[in-house]
Design an enzyme around this catalytic site. Structure first.
Site, short mmCIF file in Angstrom:
data_model
loop_
_atom_site.label_atom_id
_atom_site.label_comp_id
_atom_site.label_asym_id
_atom_site.label_seq_id
_atom_site.Cartn_x
_atom_site.Cartn_y
_atom_site.Cartn_z
N THR A 144 -19.70 -14.33 -0.10
CA THR A 144 -18.63 -15.08 0.72
C THR A 144 -17.24 -14.81 0.57
O THR A 144 -17.00 -14.81 -0.65
CB THR A 144 -18.92 -16.82 0.72
OG1 THR A 144 -20.36 -16.86 0.71
CG2 THR A 144 -18.03 -17.46 1.79
N LYS A 146 -19.95 -17.98 7.82
CA LYS A 146 -20.44 -18.51 6.97
C LYS A 146 -19.64 -19.82 6.02
O LYS A 146 -20.27 -20.81 5.82
CB LYS A 146 -20.24 -17.44 5.79
CG LYS A 146 -20.61 -17.55 4.31
CD LYS A 146 -22.11 -18.26 4.18
CE LYS A 146 -22.24 -18.85 2.95
NZ LYS A 146 -23.00 -18.25 1.93
N LYS A 188 -17.26 -24.65 -3.58
CA LYS A 188 -15.76 -23.66 -3.77
C LYS A 188 -15.64 -23.33 -2.33
O LYS A 188 -14.31 -23.11 -2.03
CB LYS A 188 -16.79 -22.40 -4.41
CG LYS A 188 -15.83 -21.14 -4.14
CD LYS A 188 -16.59 -20.09 -5.01
CE LYS A 188 -17.97 -19.48 -4.58
NZ LYS A 188 -17.83 -18.37 -3.52
N GLU A 233 -30.19 -21.76 -3.35
CA GLU A 233 -30.97 -21.40 -4.82
C GLU A 233 -32.31 -22.02 -4.78
O GLU A 233 -32.35 -23.36 -4.23
CB GLU A 233 -29.87 -21.67 -6.04
CG GLU A 233 -28.85 -20.92 -5.96
CD GLU A 233 -27.92 -21.46 -7.01
OE1 GLU A 233 -28.23 -22.05 -8.04
OE2 GLU A 233 -26.61 -21.01 -7.18
N CYS A 291 -21.57 -22.81 -4.31
CA CYS A 291 -21.20 -22.63 -2.69
C CYS A 291 -20.28 -23.68 -2.09
O CYS A 291 -19.14 -23.41 -1.89
CB CYS A 291 -22.19 -22.26 -1.90
SG CYS A 291 -23.08 -20.76 -2.26
N GLY A 307 -22.86 -30.26 -5.02
CA GLY A 307 -22.50 -29.44 -6.02
C GLY A 307 -22.97 -28.00 -5.88
O GLY A 307 -23.35 -27.70 -4.69
N LYS A 358 -27.21 -7.02 -18.62
CA LYS A 358 -28.30 -7.29 -17.51
C LYS A 358 -28.74 -6.43 -16.83
O LYS A 358 -30.25 -6.47 -16.70
CB LYS A 358 -27.24 -7.99 -16.43
CG LYS A 358 -27.70 -9.21 -15.70
CD LYS A 358 -26.72 -9.38 -14.65
CE LYS A 358 -26.54 -10.75 -14.21
NZ LYS A 358 -25.35 -10.73 -13.16
#
Ligand code: UDX
Length: 434
Positions: free
Chosen positions: A121, A206, A265, A154, A262, A259, A35
């Site tokens: 987070t 958050k 989860k 995103e 974030c 979905g 990466k």
């Protein structure tokens, strides 16, 4: 000000690139050597509008660097951001091994006063755990551990970073707080509101924000279900509710459920934290449950629109990403729908402008197509599962011409129902009778 960001996923890469654009010297560190090699060549491993340009620009200006180990950079940094992943464990709690491995790297290279900041987070109380760990090896007056959560969406993460609704800084150490306020000074000057608080509150802000947004979505999805039954129109309900400033218009779009990496989860991690503190969060629990129900609801809707043998139906699935504008399929409702339909026996042809490569790794039995038209060919029903802009302007005449049965189930209420009916489609959507 020298900054290191550990972790070059969505959050880390956007944070590093944007901070360097504000004039800071930033090194992004990742253990994934491939990466880093890619990033050094100016190639971006994720689809995020505007990111490539600012990475290139700041690399050229020698303000943005990429390294695999980053030991020297970490030891020379004033601020080190932790932006590594915290995936969900089976019980809903957050997996913290990547965070603590990054903390260990920080600890090994720590020399003079530094601020270590959690950006990804992390469960409430993580800052304290990190501080306790570091205190075993270093004097407490040589470091501060702060929380500075990200709120990036995103698909618009760069503009969200550059024009934030707020910057939250949670730091119990006044010296550390001063360093972070200096770091964000250019953004404050550009009118970004900054809220400072203690570390635990920042960590909880958050989760509370994401949980509240999830509640909003689950709420409107439940209203949509009721609206269909009683003959109301959910779009008008959302509009009427949203005009009340106390409610607000945003996040009241019904669909196949939330979905992404974030909301699913973070809501579960928040429930897991609340459980640890023996505190019941009934509203968040209900939002999670309603979101799971929403997939059942939309699958039933699709099946009820199939006239022939359901187990032999050919479905055209438009959209695989968890939302429009991204190639991310994590917890994508479109894939949940696909899995369920495949289980019934349906054949699924699918098209997504960006997410096909990721989707096929998750659901192998999809027949991937290169356009909406190719996808619709010979199908019994066309399902719109992701709100890509290009689906809003589908040539419905052309699509009808290639389908076996002219049926559309629009799970994002993207199309004009009257236009679809005029062309001759049987059209169904969410939260209104057409
Ligand atoms: C979210 C938060 O918005 C962001 O602040 C946080 O930092 C990360 O999580 P993201 O996951 O990129 O960002 O997506 P977002 O745009 O918030 O959408 C999340 C999900 O909710 C998507 O599946 C989307 O389709 C769905 N959604 C959103 C709805 O179903 N209805 C809405 O009205 C809004």
């Amino acid at each position: 000000m020298r900054v290191v960001v550990i972790g070059t996923g969505y959050v880390g890469l956007v944070t590093g690139a944007c901070l360097s654009d504000f004039g800071l010297f930033v090194t992004c560190v990742d253990i994934d050597a491939e990466k880093i090699a890619l990033l050094k060549r100016g190639e971006i491993p994720i689809y995020e509008p505007g990111l490539k340009e600012i990475v290139e620009k700041n690399q050229k200006s020698k303000r943005l660097f990429f390294e695999v180990k980053g030991e020297k950079s970490i030891s020379e940094a004033n601020v080190v951001f932790l932006a590594v992943g915290t995936p969900s464990r089976d019980d809903g709690s957050a997996e913290m091994k990547y965070v603590f491995s990054a903390v260990e790297t920080f600890s090994k290279n720590h020399k003079s006063y530094q601020v270590l900041v959690t950006k990804s987070t992390v469960p409430v109380g993580t800052g304290k755990k990190i501080e306790d760990y570091l205190s075993k090896y270093h004097s407490k007056d040589t470091f501060a551990v702060a929380s500075n959560p990200e709120f990036l969406r995103e698909g618009c993460a760069v503009s969200d970073f550059m024009n934030p609704d707020r910057i939250v800084i949670g730091c119990d150490d006044p010296k550390g707080l001063k360093v972070l306020l200096d770091l964000y000074e250019p953004m404050r000057k550009a009118n970004a509101p900054i809220i400072t608080t203690n570390r635990t509150s920042a960590e909880l802000i958050k989760y509370a924000s994401n949980a509240f947004l999830s509640v909003k979505i689950s709420f409107i999805n439940e209203m949509a279900r009721l609206a269909e039954k009683c003959g109301a129109d959910v779009s008008k309900i959302a509009e009427g509710m949203g005009m009340d400033k106390r409610i607000g218009k945003a996040f009241l779009l019904p669909g196949p459920g939330y979905g992404g990496s974030c909301f699913p989860k973070d809501t579960k991690a928040l429930l897991s934290t609340a459980n640890e503190y023996n505190c019941k969060l009934k509203v968040v629990e209900a939002a999670v449950e309603a979101n799971e129900d929403q997939v059942n609801f939309v699958v039933e809707k699709i099946l009820s629109n199939l006239s022939e043998k359901k187990e032999e139906a050919k479905v055209a699935l438009l959209g695989l990403a968890f939302k429009g504008g991204t190639d991310d399929v994590r917890e994508s409702p479109a894939l949940k729908v696909a899995r369920r339909l495949l289980k019934v026996g349906c054949e699924i042809k699918a098209y997504d402008p960006e997410a096909s490569v990721n989707a096929i790794k998750e659901v192998e039995n999809l027949v991937i197509c290169n356009s909406a038209k190719e996808c619709a060919e010979g199908c019994d029903v066309l399902v719109i599962a992701t709100e890509w802009n290009e689906f809003k302007t589908l040539d419905l005449k052309e699509i009808k011409g290639v389908m076996k049965n002219a049926v559309i189930v629009d799970l994002r209420n993207l199309l004009d129902p009257f236009h679809a009916k005029e062309i001759g489609f049987k059209y169904d959507c969410i939260g209104k009778r057409i």
